[in-house]
Design a protein around this motif. Structure first.
Motif, short mmCIF file in Angstrom:
data_model
loop_
_atom_site.label_atom_id
_atom_site.label_comp_id
_atom_site.label_asym_id
_atom_site.label_seq_id
_atom_site.Cartn_x
_atom_site.Cartn_y
_atom_site.Cartn_z
N ASP A 1 0.82 -1.21 0.00
CA ASP A 1 0.00 0.00 0.00
C ASP A 1 0.85 1.26 0.00
O ASP A 1 0.37 2.33 -0.38
CB ASP A 1 -0.92 0.00 1.23
CG ASP A 1 -1.88 -1.17 1.23
OD1 ASP A 1 -2.62 -1.33 0.25
OD2 ASP A 1 -1.86 -1.95 2.21
N LEU A 2 2.09 1.14 0.42
CA LEU A 2 3.01 2.28 0.42
C LEU A 2 4.44 1.76 0.53
O LEU A 2 4.67 0.60 0.92
CB LEU A 2 2.73 3.26 1.56
CG LEU A 2 3.06 2.80 2.99
CD1 LEU A 2 3.33 4.01 3.88
CD2 LEU A 2 1.92 1.97 3.59
N LEU A 3 5.39 2.62 0.18
CA LEU A 3 6.80 2.27 0.21
C LEU A 3 7.58 3.29 1.05
O LEU A 3 7.26 4.48 1.05
CB LEU A 3 7.39 2.27 -1.20
CG LEU A 3 6.74 1.36 -2.25
CD1 LEU A 3 7.39 1.59 -3.61
CD2 LEU A 3 6.83 -0.10 -1.84
N GLY A 4 8.60 2.78 1.73
CA GLY A 4 9.58 3.64 2.38
C GLY A 4 10.91 3.39 1.69
O GLY A 4 11.60 2.43 2.01
N ILE A 5 11.25 4.20 0.71
CA ILE A 5 12.43 3.98 -0.13
C ILE A 5 13.57 4.87 0.35
O ILE A 5 13.39 6.08 0.55
CB ILE A 5 12.13 4.29 -1.61
CG1 ILE A 5 11.01 3.39 -2.13
CG2 ILE A 5 13.40 4.13 -2.45
CD1 ILE A 5 11.41 1.95 -2.31
N GLU B 1 8.11 6.28 9.92
CA GLU B 1 6.92 6.74 9.21
C GLU B 1 6.05 5.58 8.75
O GLU B 1 4.82 5.62 8.89
CB GLU B 1 7.31 7.60 8.01
CG GLU B 1 6.14 8.03 7.13
CD GLU B 1 5.18 8.99 7.80
OE1 GLU B 1 4.06 9.18 7.25
OE2 GLU B 1 5.52 9.56 8.85
N VAL B 2 6.67 4.53 8.22
CA VAL B 2 5.90 3.38 7.75
C VAL B 2 5.16 2.73 8.92
O VAL B 2 3.98 2.35 8.79
CB VAL B 2 6.82 2.37 7.04
CG1 VAL B 2 6.14 1.01 6.89
CG2 VAL B 2 7.21 2.90 5.66
N VAL B 3 5.81 2.59 10.06
CA VAL B 3 5.14 2.03 11.24
C VAL B 3 3.95 2.90 11.63
O VAL B 3 2.85 2.41 11.92
CB VAL B 3 6.13 1.89 12.41
CG1 VAL B 3 5.39 1.52 13.70
CG2 VAL B 3 7.19 0.84 12.08
N ARG B 4 4.16 4.20 11.63
CA ARG B 4 3.08 5.13 11.96
C ARG B 4 1.91 4.97 10.98
O ARG B 4 0.73 4.99 11.37
CB ARG B 4 3.63 6.56 11.95
CG ARG B 4 2.70 7.61 12.48
CD ARG B 4 3.39 8.95 12.54
NE ARG B 4 4.31 9.05 13.66
CZ ARG B 4 5.60 9.33 13.56
NH1 ARG B 4 6.14 9.54 12.37
NH2 ARG B 4 6.35 9.39 14.64
N GLN B 5 2.23 4.82 9.71
CA GLN B 5 1.19 4.64 8.69
C GLN B 5 0.43 3.33 8.91
O GLN B 5 -0.81 3.30 8.80
CB GLN B 5 1.83 4.65 7.29
CG GLN B 5 2.34 5.99 6.82
CD GLN B 5 1.23 6.91 6.35
OE1 GLN B 5 0.11 6.48 6.07
NE2 GLN B 5 1.54 8.20 6.27
N GLY C 1 -6.36 3.05 4.44
CA GLY C 1 -6.40 1.60 4.46
C GLY C 1 -5.04 0.93 4.39
O GLY C 1 -4.95 -0.23 3.94
N ALA C 2 -3.99 1.58 4.85
CA ALA C 2 -2.64 1.00 4.76
C ALA C 2 -2.54 -0.28 5.58
O ALA C 2 -2.79 -0.28 6.79
CB ALA C 2 -1.61 2.01 5.23
N GLU C 3 -2.18 -1.38 4.93
CA GLU C 3 -2.05 -2.68 5.59
C GLU C 3 -0.68 -3.30 5.38
O GLU C 3 -0.21 -4.06 6.23
CB GLU C 3 -3.11 -3.64 5.03
CG GLU C 3 -4.55 -3.22 5.27
CD GLU C 3 -4.98 -3.45 6.70
OE1 GLU C 3 -4.41 -4.35 7.36
OE2 GLU C 3 -5.89 -2.74 7.18
N LEU C 4 -0.04 -3.02 4.24
CA LEU C 4 1.21 -3.68 3.89
C LEU C 4 2.18 -2.66 3.32
O LEU C 4 1.79 -1.81 2.50
CB LEU C 4 0.93 -4.77 2.84
CG LEU C 4 2.13 -5.63 2.41
CD1 LEU C 4 2.58 -6.55 3.54
CD2 LEU C 4 1.75 -6.46 1.18
N ALA C 5 3.44 -2.72 3.74
CA ALA C 5 4.43 -1.76 3.29
C ALA C 5 5.79 -2.43 3.12
O ALA C 5 6.08 -3.47 3.72
CB ALA C 5 4.55 -0.60 4.28
#
Length: 390
Positions: A284-288, A348-352, A364-368
């Motif tokens: 659902d999102l990336l932390g690059i 940030e990803v954990v917070r999301q 609806g963020a579930e997977l990153a």
């Protein structure tokens, strides 16, 4: 052995240019914040993974009140170290080597580059292979800074695949747009347009000023424990589904590689995704790790989101922005929030995934997926999931 671990605490200091604190002081501050976030105390920790410079696990254990330090390692991968360390921490708690592991990074990434008279500077040990490569083979020819060395790779990539200047510019503008919604971001008050990007000065062609990450002072901390223990703690746990690291060959010399464009994430990404049993496109999102805009393009391709040379088109059309198909670094990343070795992107990803990001929350963020990029192309990758998914 399948990973059975979760991130249960996150902490960070203020991100500034000109801190009055040392790296160790900032790391302790971030660690205390992560402990409070998890509902734990220092004595509950029995594992510490510090950064490869500035401090040791023993010093942090003494300061934090860790009475039984069972697991202490250091990951030597530059900016890829923190994400790789999360994998090490996850396996340590899964195998029962430790019950709660602190991963922490802090530095004076701005202040140390501009030392005051008499200030003590941290020296990098001369035995490191990458240090020797710079000293003996790169500096005599004028390649002194990371941007100059990475520009070798960027130039080849640009010429092979016809990458237009607005492709990396799209990354820079998106990261700055995200930072505008983040009160912690150093660049939150400084908007950036594509016109601004294209008009910015060259640093080392094809890299412009806004292709380069920030120099900042600050620290971040993450606490990893077992999924069983995580259920009883203060915040919803974020599961670690898969983690891996990879290294280009030879790791310490770019020109000697048979494929200059093959980076560590080409190995680390598939390994972490296979362990998690997911595909990158499912995220659902990336932390690059965005030390440079160009490295974001390479990492998108290394994760398998598109083929080599196609990232220049893949990032267009708002896809990587909040509200798009695959938001990247909704905090602003290293380019616009702060440079804390990429551990700030993990925070940030954990917070999301906890759904605590407020106005910049990815719906609806579930997977990153989070990545690390270090030294001359080392790569790390971790797949994280909201606890309800596990």
């Amino acid at each position: 052995m399948k990973i059975r671990a979760a991130i249960v605490g996150i902490g960070e200091t203020e991100y500034v240019r000109g801190a009055g604190s040392t790296p160790v002081e900032m790391m302790v501050e971030a660690a205390h914040a992560a402990l409070a976030d998890a509902g734990l105390r220092g004595r509950d920790l029995d594992g510490i993974i510090p950064p490869p410079v500035y401090t040791t696990a023993e010093e942090l254990a003494t300061t934090l009140g860790v009475v039984d330090l069972r697991h202490a390692v250091t990951v030597e991968m530059g900016g890829a170290s923190p994400v790789a360390a999360i994998g090490h921490a996850a396996r340590a708690v899964t195998e029962g080597i430790a019950s709660a592991v602190l991963v922490v990074v802090g530095w004076n990434g701005y202040t140390a580059m501009r030392p005051k008279p008499g200030a003590r500077r941290v020296r990098v040990p001369e035995f490191q292979a990458t240090v020797r490569a710079f000293r003996d083979f790169y500096r005599p020819y004028g390649a002194v800074l990371p941007v100059q060395v990475y520009s070798w790779i960027a130039t080849r990539y640009q010429r092979l695949y016809g990458v237009p200047p607005d492709a990396p510019g799209t990354v820079a503008v998106a990261m700055r747009k995200h930072s505008r919604m983040n009160p912690k971001a150093v660049m939150r008050e400084k908007p950036l347009t594509m016109e601004d990007y294209l008009a910015s000065r060259w640093v080392s062609e094809p890299m412009r000023l806004y292709d380069c990450c920030l120099e900042t002072d600050g620290a971040c901390a993450v606490i990893v424990t077992s999924t069983e223990r995580a259920r009883d703690l203060a915040k919803p746990p974020v599961a670690v589904l898969g983690a891996a690291e990879g290294h280009p060959y030879p790791a310490d010399d770019i020109p000697a590689r048979t494929d200059m464009l093959k980076i560590g994430l080409h190995d680390a990404g598939p390994r972490a995704l296979a362990e998690a049993g997911v595909q990158a496109a499912s995220a659902d999102l990336l932390g690059i790790y965005d030390c440079f805009t160009w490295t974001v393009l390479w990492q998108i391709e290394a994760l398998g989101l598109c083929r080599r040379g196609e990232a220049k088109d893949w990032v267009r059309g708002g896809r990587i922005e909040l509200g798009g198909e695959m938001p990247i670094n909704v905090n602003g990343g290293l380019l616009s929030e702060a440079h804390v070795w990429g551990l700030n992107n993990v925070v940030e990803v954990v917070r999301q995934l906890r759904h605590e990001a407020g106005a910049r929350q990815v719906a609806g963020a579930e997977l990153a997926i989070v990545t690390g990029y270090g030294d001359l192309g080392d790569g790390s990758c971790a797949v994280l999931a909201r606890s309800a998914r596990v």
